[in-house]
Design an enzyme around this catalytic site. Structure first.
Site, PDB file in Angstrom:
ATOM      1  N   SER A 245       0.826  -1.208   0.000  1.00 59.52           N
ATOM      2  CA  SER A 245       0.000   0.000   0.000  1.00 59.52           C
ATOM      3  C   SER A 245       0.857   1.254   0.000  1.00 59.52           C
ATOM      4  O   SER A 245       0.331   2.354  -0.064  1.00 59.52           O
ATOM      5  CB  SER A 245      -0.898  -0.003   1.230  1.00 59.52           C
ATOM      6  OG  SER A 245      -0.093   0.099   2.385  1.00 59.52           O
ATOM      7  N   CYS A 246       2.189   1.104   0.088  1.00 58.36           N
ATOM      8  CA  CYS A 246       3.020   2.303   0.261  1.00 58.36           C
ATOM      9  C   CYS A 246       3.886   2.645  -0.947  1.00 58.36           C
ATOM     10  O   CYS A 246       3.717   3.699  -1.553  1.00 58.36           O
ATOM     11  CB  CYS A 246       3.903   2.136   1.484  1.00 58.36           C
ATOM     12  SG  CYS A 246       2.938   1.773   2.951  1.00 58.36           S
ATOM     13  N   PHE A 247       4.825   1.762  -1.292  1.00 58.94           N
ATOM     14  CA  PHE A 247       5.807   2.138  -2.326  1.00 58.94           C
ATOM     15  C   PHE A 247       5.162   2.573  -3.648  1.00 58.94           C
ATOM     16  O   PHE A 247       5.469   3.658  -4.143  1.00 58.94           O
ATOM     17  CB  PHE A 247       6.792   0.992  -2.585  1.00 58.94           C
ATOM     18  CG  PHE A 247       7.823   0.799  -1.510  1.00 58.94           C
ATOM     19  CD1 PHE A 247       7.834   1.589  -0.374  1.00 58.94           C
ATOM     20  CD2 PHE A 247       8.807  -0.172  -1.641  1.00 58.94           C
ATOM     21  CE1 PHE A 247       8.785   1.408   0.621  1.00 58.94           C
ATOM     22  CE2 PHE A 247       9.762  -0.358  -0.662  1.00 58.94           C
ATOM     23  CZ  PHE A 247       9.758   0.425   0.469  1.00 58.94           C
ATOM     24  N   ASP A 250       3.108   5.843  -3.106  1.00 55.54           N
ATOM     25  CA  ASP A 250       3.931   7.002  -2.744  1.00 55.54           C
ATOM     26  C   ASP A 250       4.773   7.474  -3.926  1.00 55.54           C
ATOM     27  O   ASP A 250       4.998   8.672  -4.110  1.00 55.54           O
ATOM     28  CB  ASP A 250       4.848   6.659  -1.555  1.00 55.54           C
ATOM     29  CG  ASP A 250       4.046   6.463  -0.273  1.00 55.54           C
ATOM     30  OD1 ASP A 250       2.823   6.687  -0.302  1.00 55.54           O
ATOM     31  OD2 ASP A 250       4.646   6.074   0.745  1.00 55.54           O
TER      32      ASP A 250
END
Ligand code: UGA
Length: 403
Positions: A245-247, A250
Site C-alpha cells: 500500500s506504500c511504495f 507514494d
C-alpha cells in the site's frame, strides 16, 4: 501523557498500542463501529504479528466518540490518504478528521502521521489549530512493532515549540536519533525515504534481469555490491518487484507532486516503469519453458505482497495471476493468510482460481509451481516433490527471475 490517535487502521492501531505500551494514556478514535468493537474485543482488523498480544494487554481506550479525546494534550491523525486516478492524493479523510476534532472542542496539538504530500499539514491542519506538527511513520507491515520500538530514527516535524516539546516527551523512551524540522521537510522525508527504497529494489531487479540473460546469479552480485558500506545490502533482493500500500502509491504521488512543482522526475518515472514490468518477467520465464500456457496447471504459492501479512494491495501476484488466466492456464493457488483478500479483488480471482488449504495440495494439483511470496513454509525443498519450480522470490535458489 494523555494522547489520542484518530484513525485505527494498521498504522493507527500500531501507534495506539505502542504508545500505550510505553506508558501513555491512549484514546484511539475511529468512526467505524465494527473496527472499534473488534479492537475492544482484542481482535486485530488486519494481520500483524504481535498485535493481538498487545491488544490483550493494552489499557488504551478504543471509541467512536471524538469527545473521549477530552484531556488529551496531543492527537496523532492516522487516517488513510488513498491515491486519486491522476496519481495525486485524496486528503478528504484528513480534512474530515480535522473538522471533527474542531467540532469536538479539542484545542491541543494536532500531528498527522499519515503519509501526506509536502505542504498538506500547513494547508489542511495549520489554519485550524494553534499547535501543529507532523510525525512520519516508518512501520513496515509484518514488523511494525519492532520498527516502532527500535526505529532507525524518529522525525519530529513541528510548527511551534509547544508541539515540539510534547513530541519529545511522547518519544522520550525511544532510543534513536531524533531529527527536528519543519513540517513540510518532515513530509518530504517520508517520500524521499520510500522512493529511495523503491529505487534500490528496482535497481536490484534491473541487475537481476541482466544477470538472468547471461546466466549469472544476481544474489552473488548483490552479496558483493552490498558490502560496500556506501550502498548496503538491504533492499537489494531481486524478484518480481515491490507491491503493497506504500511504495507504488507514494512513488506515483511523488511523481505527480514533482511535476506540479515544475520538475519532470525522470529517475522516479523509470523506477515506476521498471517495477510495473517486473512481474511479467516471471510469466516470460515460465513461457520460455512452456510456450503454451493454455490448459497448463500452474500452482501459485504466495499471493500477499510480502510474507507475514494478509495484504494483497498492488501485489505482483495480481498481474501474474491475471496474465496466466488470460493465457488460459488453470491456476491453483495457496497463501497462508492472503487468499481471502485476493478473492475479493475480482470476479475472475474468485471464480476461476482454484484455492487450496495447504501448500502441498496446491503443488500436487499442479504441473508447475510459481513462487511469488517468500513465506517461511515454502522453504522446504521436499514440498515440491520434483515438480518444476520457477521463483519470483528467491526461496530455493533454483530457476528464478534473476538467478
Ligand atoms: C514500507 C517501508 O519499508 C516502511 O518503512 C514504510 O513505513 C511503509 O512502507 C509505509 O510507507 O507505510 P511495507 O510496504 O510494509 O513498508 O513493506 P516493505 O518491507 O518495505 O516491502 C515493500 C515491497 O518491496 C514488498 O513487495 C517487498 O517484497 C519488496 N521488496 C523489498 C523487494 O522486492 N526486495 C527487497 O529487497 C525489499
Amino acid at each position: 501523557m494523555k494522547l489520542g490517535v484518530v484513525g485505527l487502521g494498521y498504522v493507527g492501531m500500531v501507534t495506539a498500542l505502542a504508545f500505550s505500551t510505553l506508558g501513555h494514556d491512549v484514546v484511539g478514535v475511529d468512526i467505524e463501529r465494527s473496527r472499534v468493537d473488534a479492537l475492544r474485543a482484542g481482535r486485530s482488523p488486519v494481520y500483524e504479528p504481535g498485535a493481538e498480544e498487545y491488544l490483550a494487554k493494552t489499557r488504551a481506550l478504543f471509541t467512536t466518540e471524538y469527545s473521549d479525546l477530552k484531556g488529551c494534550e496531543l492527537v496523532f491523525i492516522t487516517v488513510g490518504t488513498p491515491p486519486l486516478p491522476d496519481g495525486s492524493q485524496n486528503v478528504e479523510f484528513l480534512k474530515s478528521a480535522v473538522g471533527s476534532l474542531r467540532e469536538s472542542g479539542y484545542r491541543g496539538a494536532v500531528v498527522p502521521r499519515s503519509t501526506v504530500l509536502p505542504g498538506t499539514t500547513e494547508r489542511v491542519v495549520a489554519p485550524y489549530f494553534e499547535h501543529v506538527g507532523y510525525n512520519p511513520e516508518f512501520l513496515a507491515e509484518g514488523r511494525a512493532f519492532r520498527d516502532f520500538f527500535r526505529p532507525d530514527k524518529v522525525v519530529l516535524g513541528y510548527r511551534d515549540e509547544g508541539t515540539l516539546s510534547l513530541l519529545r516527551e511522547v518519544y522520550e523512551k525511544i532510543d534513536a536519533p531524533k531529527l527536528e524540522m519543519d513540517v513540510t521537510t518532515a513530509e518530504l522525508v517520508k517520500y524521499a525515504n520510500n522512493a529511495f527504497l523503491s529505487l534500490k529494489v528496482a535497481y536490484a531487479n534491473e541487475m537481476g534481469n541482466i544477470s538472468k540473460n547471461i546466466g549469472v546469479d544476481v544474489y552473488r552480485v548483490m552479496e558483493a555490491v552490498g558490502l560496500d558500506r556506501r550502498i548496503g545490502r538491504e533492499f537489494l533482493n531481486s524478484g518480481i518487484g515491490f507491491g503493497g500500500s506504500c511504495f507504488p502509491k507514494d512513488l506515483s504521488a511523488l511523481i505527480f507532486f514533482s511535476r506540479q512543482s515544475g520538475y519532470e522526475p525522470v529517475l522516479l518515472k523509470a523506477v515506476y516503469e521498471q517495477n510495473a514490468r517486473q512481474p511479467y518477467r516471471l510469466v516470460d520465464l515460465l513461457k520460455s519453458k512452456y510456450p503454451l500456457l493454455k490448459g497448463l496447471k500452474v500452482g501459485v504459492l504466495g499471493l500477499a505482497f510480502k510474507p507475514d501479512t494478509d495484504d494483497v494491495r498492488e501485489a505482483p501476484s495480481i498481474k501474474i495471476v491475471s496474465a496466466l488466466l488470460k493465457e488460459g492456464a488453470e491456476v491453483h493457488a495457496y497463501d497462508p493468510r492472503a487468499m481471502g483478500n485476493f478473492k475479493k479483488l475480482s470476479v475472475e480471482f474468485s471464480t476461476l482460481v482454484r484455492y487450496h488449504s495447504d501448500a502441498r495440495e496446491c503443488v500436487e494439483s499442479s504441473d508447475v509451481v510459481l513462487l511469488l511470496t517468500e513465506w517461511g513454509e515454502f522453504r522446504n525443498p521436499a514440498l515440491y516433490d520434483g515438480k518444476p519450480v520457477f521463483e519470483g522470490r528467491r526461496i530455493l535458489g533454483k530457476d528464478g527471475v534473476g538467478w
